[in-house]
Design a protein around this motif. Structure first.
Motif, PDB file in Angstrom:
ATOM      1  N   TYR A  11       1.045  -1.307   0.018  1.00 22.75           N
ATOM      2  CA  TYR A  11      -0.148   0.077   0.371  1.00 22.75           C
ATOM      3  C   TYR A  11       0.887   0.959  -0.704  1.00 22.75           C
ATOM      4  CZ  TYR A  11       0.995  -0.537   4.922  1.00 22.75           C
ATOM      5  OH  TYR A  11       1.531  -0.624   5.825  1.00 22.75           O
TER       6      TYR A  11
ATOM      7  N   ASP B  59       9.243   0.308  10.599  1.00 20.52           N
ATOM      8  CA  ASP B  59       9.392   1.375  11.481  1.00 20.52           C
ATOM      9  C   ASP B  59       9.815   1.101  12.721  1.00 20.52           C
ATOM     10  OD1 ASP B  59       8.199  -0.798  12.970  1.00 20.52           O
ATOM     11  OD2 ASP B  59       6.153   0.499  13.911  1.00 20.52           O
TER      12      ASP B  59
ATOM     13  N   THR C  23      -8.097   2.709  11.586  1.00 22.82           N
ATOM     14  CA  THR C  23      -7.278   4.345  11.962  1.00 22.82           C
ATOM     15  C   THR C  23      -5.770   3.724  12.289  1.00 22.82           C
ATOM     16  OG1 THR C  23      -8.052   4.545  13.424  1.00 22.82           O
ATOM     17  CG2 THR C  23      -8.391   6.102  11.514  1.00 22.82           C
TER      18      THR C  23
ATOM     19  N   SER D 128      -1.525   1.028  11.608  1.00 25.74           N
ATOM     20  CA  SER D 128       0.164   1.411  11.938  1.00 25.74           C
ATOM     21  C   SER D 128      -0.829   1.851  10.028  1.00 25.74           C
ATOM     22  CB  SER D 128       0.523   0.135  11.580  1.00 25.74           C
ATOM     23  OG  SER D 128       1.000   0.671  12.910  1.00 25.74           O
ATOM     24  N   SER D 129      -1.533   0.808   9.022  1.00 28.26           N
ATOM     25  CA  SER D 129      -1.484   0.097   8.169  1.00 28.26           C
ATOM     26  C   SER D 129      -2.264   1.778   6.828  1.00 28.26           C
ATOM     27  CB  SER D 129      -1.997  -0.631   7.689  1.00 28.26           C
ATOM     28  OG  SER D 129      -1.396  -1.818   8.209  1.00 28.26           O
TER      29      SER D 129
ATOM     30  N   GLN E 125       0.296   5.029   8.034  1.00 29.35           N
ATOM     31  CA  GLN E 125       0.861   5.697   6.953  1.00 29.35           C
ATOM     32  C   GLN E 125       0.326   5.510   5.351  1.00 29.35           C
ATOM     33  OE1 GLN E 125       3.463   1.703   6.859  1.00 29.35           O
ATOM     34  NE2 GLN E 125       4.422   2.961   8.028  1.00 29.35           N
TER      35      GLN E 125
ATOM     36  N   ARG F 293     -12.531   4.434  13.957  1.00 30.56           N
ATOM     37  CA  ARG F 293     -13.626   3.650  15.282  1.00 30.56           C
ATOM     38  C   ARG F 293     -12.966   3.793  17.171  1.00 30.56           C
ATOM     39  NH1 ARG F 293     -15.501  -2.487  14.997  1.00 30.56           N
ATOM     40  NH2 ARG F 293     -13.468  -2.427  15.435  1.00 30.56           N
ATOM     41  N   THR F 294     -11.656   3.372  16.421  1.00 31.73           N
ATOM     42  CA  THR F 294     -10.610   4.302  17.774  1.00 31.73           C
ATOM     43  C   THR F 294      -9.275   4.617  16.957  1.00 31.73           C
ATOM     44  OG1 THR F 294     -11.805   1.514  18.653  1.00 31.73           O
ATOM     45  CG2 THR F 294     -10.100   2.744  19.898  1.00 31.73           C
TER      46      THR F 294
ATOM     47  N   LYS G 180      -1.948  -0.805  22.166  1.00 27.99           N
ATOM     48  CA  LYS G 180      -2.350  -0.876  20.902  1.00 27.99           C
ATOM     49  C   LYS G 180      -0.771  -0.617  20.899  1.00 27.99           C
ATOM     50  CE  LYS G 180      -6.590  -1.325  20.000  1.00 27.99           C
ATOM     51  NZ  LYS G 180      -7.398  -0.252  19.075  1.00 27.99           N
ATOM     52  N   ARG G 181      -0.200  -1.440  19.403  1.00 20.45           N
ATOM     53  CA  ARG G 181       0.816  -0.595  18.632  1.00 20.45           C
ATOM     54  C   ARG G 181       1.201   0.485  18.029  1.00 20.45           C
ATOM     55  NH1 ARG G 181       5.920  -3.779  16.231  1.00 20.45           N
ATOM     56  NH2 ARG G 181       6.966  -2.348  15.297  1.00 20.45           N
TER      57      ARG G 181
ATOM     58  N   GLY H 199      -6.338  -4.588   9.491  1.00 22.48           N
ATOM     59  CA  GLY H 199      -5.700  -5.365  10.175  1.00 22.48           C
ATOM     60  C   GLY H 199      -6.021  -7.060   9.849  1.00 22.48           C
TER      61      GLY H 199
ATOM     62  N   TRP I 180      -5.170  -6.322  19.022  1.00 21.30           N
ATOM     63  CA  TRP I 180      -4.666  -7.571  18.522  1.00 21.30           C
ATOM     64  C   TRP I 180      -3.874  -8.314  18.985  1.00 21.30           C
ATOM     65  CZ3 TRP I 180       0.169  -8.564  16.990  1.00 21.30           C
ATOM     66  CH2 TRP I 180       0.840  -7.421  16.300  1.00 21.30           C
TER      67      TRP I 180
HETATM   68  O1  N01 Z   1      -4.392  -3.103  11.965  1.00 21.28           O
HETATM   69  P1  N01 Z   1      -4.301  -2.661  13.156  1.00 21.28           P
HETATM   70  P2  N01 Z   1      -2.929  -2.350  10.622  1.00 21.28           P
HETATM   71  N1  N01 Z   1     -15.014  -1.014  11.811  1.00 21.28           N
HETATM   72  O2  N01 Z   1      -5.320  -3.861  13.346  1.00 21.28           O
HETATM   73  C1  N01 Z   1     -10.427  -0.774  12.348  1.00 21.28           C
HETATM   74  C2  N01 Z   1       2.282  -3.909  11.682  1.00 21.28           C
HETATM   75  N2  N01 Z   1       2.557  -2.397  10.805  1.00 21.28           N
HETATM   76  O3  N01 Z   1      -2.602  -3.335   9.365  1.00 21.28           O
HETATM   77  O4  N01 Z   1      -9.362  -0.060  16.538  1.00 21.28           O
HETATM   78  C3  N01 Z   1     -14.499   0.141  11.338  1.00 21.28           C
HETATM   79  O5  N01 Z   1      -4.022  -2.089  13.724  1.00 21.28           O
HETATM   80  C4  N01 Z   1      -9.465  -0.978  13.581  1.00 21.28           C
HETATM   81  O6  N01 Z   1     -10.403   0.214  14.720  1.00 21.28           O
HETATM   82  P3  N01 Z   1     -10.558  -0.775  16.608  1.00 21.28           P
HETATM   83  C5  N01 Z   1       1.762  -3.169  13.265  1.00 21.28           C
HETATM   84  O7  N01 Z   1       2.555  -4.425  14.130  1.00 21.28           O
HETATM   85  C6  N01 Z   1       3.464  -1.785  10.940  1.00 21.28           C
HETATM   86  O8  N01 Z   1      -3.326  -1.146  10.916  1.00 21.28           O
HETATM   87  O9  N01 Z   1     -10.710  -1.989  16.368  1.00 21.28           O
HETATM   88  N3  N01 Z   1     -13.315  -0.129  11.958  1.00 21.28           N
HETATM   89  C7  N01 Z   1      -7.890   0.023  13.514  1.00 21.28           C
HETATM   90  O10 N01 Z   1      -7.996   1.188  13.194  1.00 21.28           O
HETATM   91  C8  N01 Z   1       0.357  -2.385  13.317  1.00 21.28           C
HETATM   92  O11 N01 Z   1      -0.191  -3.106  14.716  1.00 21.28           O
HETATM   93  C9  N01 Z   1       4.056  -1.252  10.632  1.00 21.28           C
HETATM   94  O12 N01 Z   1     -11.847   0.179  16.779  1.00 21.28           O
HETATM   95  C10 N01 Z   1     -12.140  -1.478  12.186  1.00 21.28           C
HETATM   96  C11 N01 Z   1      -7.945  -0.458  12.104  1.00 21.28           C
HETATM   97  O13 N01 Z   1      -9.169  -1.146  11.698  1.00 21.28           O
HETATM   98  C12 N01 Z   1      -0.412  -4.762  12.716  1.00 21.28           C
HETATM   99  O14 N01 Z   1       0.765  -4.552  11.454  1.00 21.28           O
HETATM  100  C13 N01 Z   1       2.567  -0.478   9.322  1.00 21.28           C
HETATM  101  C14 N01 Z   1     -13.407  -2.766  11.697  1.00 21.28           C
HETATM  102  C15 N01 Z   1      -6.873  -1.909  12.616  1.00 21.28           C
HETATM  103  O15 N01 Z   1      -6.003  -1.613  12.898  1.00 21.28           O
HETATM  104  C16 N01 Z   1      -0.996  -4.069  11.925  1.00 21.28           C
HETATM  105  O16 N01 Z   1      -1.661  -2.860  11.697  1.00 21.28           O
HETATM  106  C17 N01 Z   1       1.242  -1.666   9.237  1.00 21.28           C
HETATM  107  C18 N01 Z   1     -15.030  -2.629  11.731  1.00 21.28           C
HETATM  108  N4  N01 Z   1     -15.307  -3.314  11.450  1.00 21.28           N
HETATM  109  C19 N01 Z   1       1.112  -2.517   9.728  1.00 21.28           C
HETATM  110  N5  N01 Z   1     -12.149  -3.723  11.984  1.00 21.28           N
HETATM  111  C20 N01 Z   1       4.587   0.070  10.448  1.00 21.28           C
HETATM  112  O17 N01 Z   1       4.224   0.858  10.538  1.00 21.28           O
HETATM  113  C21 N01 Z   1     -11.327  -3.089  12.360  1.00 21.28           C
HETATM  114  N6  N01 Z   1     -11.758  -1.635  11.946  1.00 21.28           N
HETATM  115  C22 N01 Z   1       5.951  -0.715  10.499  1.00 21.28           C
END
Ligand code: N01
Ligand code: FAD
Length: 530
Positions: free
Chosen positions: A50, A56, A184, A186-187, A190, A207-208, A325-326, A377, A490
């Protein structure tokens, strides 16, 4: 690809873990093969293409250390490498160590069954092929099973749909389009600033809110690279001694033992430096709520300083524990909400009702969208493993064994599942530390174990039930002493409806490494051999 279907070791997954496992197996004369679902190597960095994806953990730390030649020849271009650079690096590793002839791409492992009588694993592939091996190593990744929430109407949507963890290989064109992004974490944090630059309008469905600290990413120059290369052994050694597996300093002081002015100065310094080091500001940030509140309040103030609309700043401000959370590391995330083409939609206040043909409807409003992105996520740590029908002794499945949450000994092995290992599995520090040293430590431990077994003429190794139970209790008790279990992360499986709420990673780096070494030195205490 060698045609033999009986191997010493089958490795599932060609990410950093699977590739290093294969390298160590080759080095030690084991017949090994990787089975990988994707059509390329790289795991996380193959799938997460993406916009804005990058690591990080600093590039010079988020890299292999097993080969000094590799460290010396590879030039990282930025403090935090982008996904394309990381993918180039993984491909370079696959070529440099001649791994490709032993990797079967485009193939998913669907089942792995332990044959009690012959003491071998029989592995079924989605190509209808069957392989057998004495050992199986699951290098299937902690964040590799994308989660698309069950929202009514998704099939009706007429626009484009993407998940950040399964991003297409072609460039996605957002120009002039109405784009919606759910999530909202990490993904999202970014990708939002990058997508906002192109999109006609970007709607962020939150949501959060998450806490994010600035990355302060920058290009690395030759002088810096040369200095790091000279110091690699010492740097790697020093990082091994920290609780994050990273080089940043954790301040040994507790937050409430210093004055407010001193605290602010420390947070200012870390905010200015950027990155995950923010969490090292005080020793007790993740054990004392009072301490944590000071860090939380600091970030909330920063959000209000950056975001011009106070109501948007308020909606972006979490009230949870920082780091529970991370922690997200961002480049221009909060600033993005000052753009006129970006809207924050609070879907806690007004939940998503359904996805429609034209877009997305919340309780309050309908949004017309051309493109919908799920940044929602992963079914973390257990998802990829549970998607495989893994059956141990007596045909008992991993799904049955883990009904109440994952149970492992050291995150490496399971009672009832002989000769099967997991790399950075639940019950090991894994995602709570820099993953690269965590992966290398597990792979080296497994390799030492297999070579030791070969030398001693041992065919089968299995974790003892009692040791496993003790370890699971210890992992839970350790997490229970911290603030980690206090939010819906998670790490706890709380993001997946119906998943047992258990804190999955082990909070114990680097003592954990010593523990694993001691287990091996005591002739694999807690394991039985046949
Ligand atoms: O996933 P996440 P991610 N309706 O689970 C929301 C690594 N990583 O892909 O918090 C509405 O953190 C959910 O909301 P809530 C890193 O370890 C690293 O972003 O459940 N919203 C949340 O906001 C990271 O922790 C980097 O209320 C919904 C979001 O989706 C891990 O991967 C970059 C929903 C999910 O956030 C995962 O990160 C990327 C719904 N039904 C990833 N369901 C670096 O920077 C879910 N959400 C290195
Ligand atoms: P993965 O890279 O996930 O590889 C697992 C592979 O197994 C995948 O290719 C998958 O296709 C394959 N697989 C799974 N099941 C099957 C099956 N049944 N059959 C065949 N193949 C299968 N960690 C850090 O420490 N620092 C970071 O900066 C960092 N950034 C991250 C950024 C993102 C966007 C994400 C999602 C994660 C990040 N992580 C980070 C965590 C990251 O997952 C690890 O650092 C590391 O890349 C994991 O490597 P792995 O080989 O264990 O797993």
């Amino acid at each position: 690809m060698a045609k033999n279907s009986m191997l010493d070791v089958i490795i599932v997954g060609a990410g950093f873990a699977g590739l290093f496992m294969l390298h160590r197996m080759k080095q030690n004369g084991f017949a090994a093969r990787i089975i990988e679902a994707g059509d390329g190597v790289g795991g996380t960095w193959y799938w997460n293409r993406y916009p804005g994806a990058r690591c990080d953990v600093e590039s010079t730390e988020y890299s292999y250390q097993f080969s000094d030649e590799l460290q010396q020849e590879w030039d990282w271009s930025e403090r935090y490498a982008t996904q394309p650079e990381l993918l180039n690096y993984v491909n370079h590793v696959a070529d440099r160590f001649q791994l490709r002839p032993h990797i079967q791409l485009n193939t998913r492992v669907t089942q792995a069954v332990f044959d009690d009588e012959n003491e071998i694993w029989s592995v079924s592939l989605d190509s209808d092929e069957k392989l057998s091996a004495r050992f199986c190593v699951m290098a299937t990744g902690c964040l590799s099973s994308a989660n698309i929430p069950d929202i009514d109407g998704l099939a009706d949507f007429s626009g484009e749909v993407y998940h950040t963890g399964n991003w297409p290989h072609h460039r996605v064109d957002f120009s002039g389009k109405k784009v919606g992004i759910i999530g909202t974490g990490s993904s999202a944090i970014q990708s939002i600033p990058v997508i906002a630059e192109d999109a006609g309008h970007l709607y962020v469905f939150q949501r959060t809110p998450s806490y994010a600290v600035p990355a302060h990413n920058k290009p690395l120059d030759d002088a810096y690279r040369a200095a790091v290369k000279k110091e690699y052994p010492a740097r790697r050694e020093a990082a091994q001694q920290t609780r994050s597996g990273m080089l940043f300093q954790v301040n040994p002081e507790d937050a409430m033992t210093v004055s407010e002015a001193d605290r602010r100065a420390e947070y200012d310094r870390r905010w200015k430096d950027g990155g995950l080091a923010f969490l090292g500001a005080y020793n007790d940030l993740l054990v004392s709520r009072d301490a944590n509140d000071t860090a939380a309040e600091y970030i909330r103030e920063k959000i209000h300083e950056i975001v011009s609309d106070p109501s948007v700043a308020k909606a972006l401000s979490p009230d949870t524990v920082v780091g529970c959370k991370r922690l997200c590391v961002d480049t221009g995330y909060y600033e993005t909400y000052n753009r006129s083409n970006v809207s924050l939609v609070d879907v806690k206040a007004s939940p998503i009702e359904r996805i429609t043909e034209q877009g997305l409807r919340t309780q309050a409003e309908e949004y017309t969208l051309d493109t919908l992105i799920f940044a929602t996520g992963f079914d973390a740590m257990t998802g990829a493993l549970l998607k495989i029908d893994i059956r141990g002794r007596g045909g008992r499945s991993i799904a049955e064994k883990w009904e109440e949450g994952p149970k492992t000994y050291l995150g490496l092995a399971m009672a009832g599942f002989p000769n099967l290992f997991i790399v950075t599995g639940p019950g090991s520090p894994s995602v709570l530390a820099n993953m690269m040293p965590s992966i290398e430590q597990h792979v080296n431990w497994i390799t030492d174990c297999l070579t030791d077994m070969r030398a001693k003429g041992r065919a089968v190794i299995e974790a003892d039930q009692v040791f496993e139970e003790d370890w699971v209790s210890h992992v839970n008790a350790t997490a229970g002493k911290t603030l980690f279990p206090t939010c819906n992360s998670w790490y706890l499986g709380a993001n997946i409806p119906g998943k047992p709420r258990v804190f999955m990673p082990y909070l114990g780096y680097p003592a954990y490494v010593k523990k694993c070494n001691n287990v091996a030195a005591a002739d694999y205490e807690g394991f039985s051999f046949a």
